[in-house]
Design an enzyme around this catalytic site. Structure first.
Site, short mmCIF file in Angstrom:
data_model
loop_
_atom_site.label_atom_id
_atom_site.label_comp_id
_atom_site.label_asym_id
_atom_site.label_seq_id
_atom_site.Cartn_x
_atom_site.Cartn_y
_atom_site.Cartn_z
N HIS A 135 -4.89 4.38 -1.97
CA HIS A 135 -3.94 4.92 -0.98
C HIS A 135 -3.80 6.44 -1.15
O HIS A 135 -4.05 6.98 -2.23
CB HIS A 135 -2.55 4.32 -1.20
N CYS A 179 5.06 2.23 -5.26
CA CYS A 179 4.87 1.05 -4.41
C CYS A 179 5.86 -0.06 -4.65
O CYS A 179 5.96 -0.99 -3.85
CB CYS A 179 3.45 0.53 -4.49
C1 CIR Z 1 -2.97 -4.18 -2.95
O1 CIR Z 1 -4.18 -4.03 -3.14
O2 CIR Z 1 -2.49 -4.18 -1.82
C2 CIR Z 1 -2.08 -4.37 -4.15
N1 CIR Z 1 -2.78 -5.10 -5.15
C3 CIR Z 1 -1.62 -3.04 -4.71
C4 CIR Z 1 -0.79 -2.26 -3.73
C5 CIR Z 1 -0.28 -1.00 -4.31
N2 CIR Z 1 0.51 -0.30 -3.37
C6 CIR Z 1 0.68 1.00 -3.35
O3 CIR Z 1 0.13 1.71 -4.16
N3 CIR Z 1 1.46 1.50 -2.41
#
Ligand code: CIR
Length: 255
Positions: free
Chosen positions: A160, A247
């Site tokens: 991201h 997150c």
């Molecule tokens: C994903 O791949 O969507 C989750 N395992 C990790 C999301 C992390 N989110 C973020 O950094 N905003």
């Protein structure tokens, strides 16, 4: 009142999405203890923490940031890029409804909140494997009435935009220049992460402090050297699910 919406770690987190990382066993007890510590840090920094119940069938649901963008004027529900995450949206809508008028990103566009970095009236959106230009266009149309400009921003090699850059002070960004080209970012003071700590650019600003992963001591020293107070939190177990400190919460001011 400052509100932080969080959600308990899912008992299904072992089945999380992974894009740039190899799967490693996740100790769920440890992940939950770290998440509790993270929430205590938010509370100590003045947040009223609203923790939503666990969603056993939604492995990544602890990462609430990806599901909504909360601006002072409006909240926008995203359409996460990973199909396995789209059912996370409804309970976040219910949690935000008392606080904001709500709009949403519609199919076929996809957007993860982790790709959204708000700097004043500029909203940077990382063009990642999760977020696309259709979402940029929809978001621009939604926020235009309040004078926001949406700026699509290329990233390279990370999940991201906020893996690559976060804002740690009114006038200061924390940046991993391997993952985002600095010339594509607003002209502001910049701290570069220590090159040995690739994941260290993801910091969560709360008031005048930043929550930052405890394991990145070198980058922490760089931030502190600029006069910014850091609250280190161990999130190493959640990091195995490719999550960082931004997150795990949605933070906003509410009446
Ligand atoms: C994903 O791949 O969507 C989750 N395992 C990790 C999301 C992390 N989110 C973020 O950094 N905003």
């Amino acid at each position: 009142m400052r509100v932080a919406i969080t959600r308990e770690v899912s008992s299904g987190i072992a089945r999380c999405e992974l894009t740039h990382m190899e799967r490693e066993p996740i100790d769920i007890g440890r992940a939950r203890a770290q998440h509790a510590e993270y929430q205590r840090a938010l509370a100590a920094l003045g947040c009223n923490v609203v923790c939503l119940p666990e969603e056993p069938d939604l492995p990544d649901s602890v990462f609430v940031e990806d599901v909504a963008i909360v601006l002072p004027e409006i909240a926008i529900l995203t359409r996460p890029g990973a199909a396995s995450r789209r059912s996370e949206v409804e309970s976040i809508r219910a949690a935000l409804a008392p606080h904001r008028r709500i709009e949403r990103i519609d199919p076929p566009a996809t957007l993860d909140g982790g790709d959204v970095l708000v700097i004043g009236r500029t909203i940077l959106v990382g063009l990642s494997s999760r977020s696309d230009t259709r979402a940029v266009e929809q978001l621009q149309a939604i926020v235009a009435p309040w004078g926001y400009e949406v700026a699509p921003t290329p990233i390279l090699g990370c999940l991201h935009l906020k893996s690559a850059v976060t804002r740690i002070d009114d006038d200061c960004l924390l940046v991993n220049t391997a993952w985002v080209e600095p010339s594509t970012l607003p002209a502001m003071r910049r701290i570069e992460i220590d090159p040995a700590e690739s994941f260290a650019a993801n910091a969560l600003r709360v008031g005048t402090c930043v929550i930052h992963p405890a394991e990145f001591a070198r980058t922490r020293r760089r931030i502190e050297a600029e006069g910014i107070e850091v609250v280190p939190v161990d999130v190493s177990e959640l990091a195995k699910a490719e999550g960082g400190v931004t997150c795990c919460s949605l933070i906003f001011e509410a009446e």
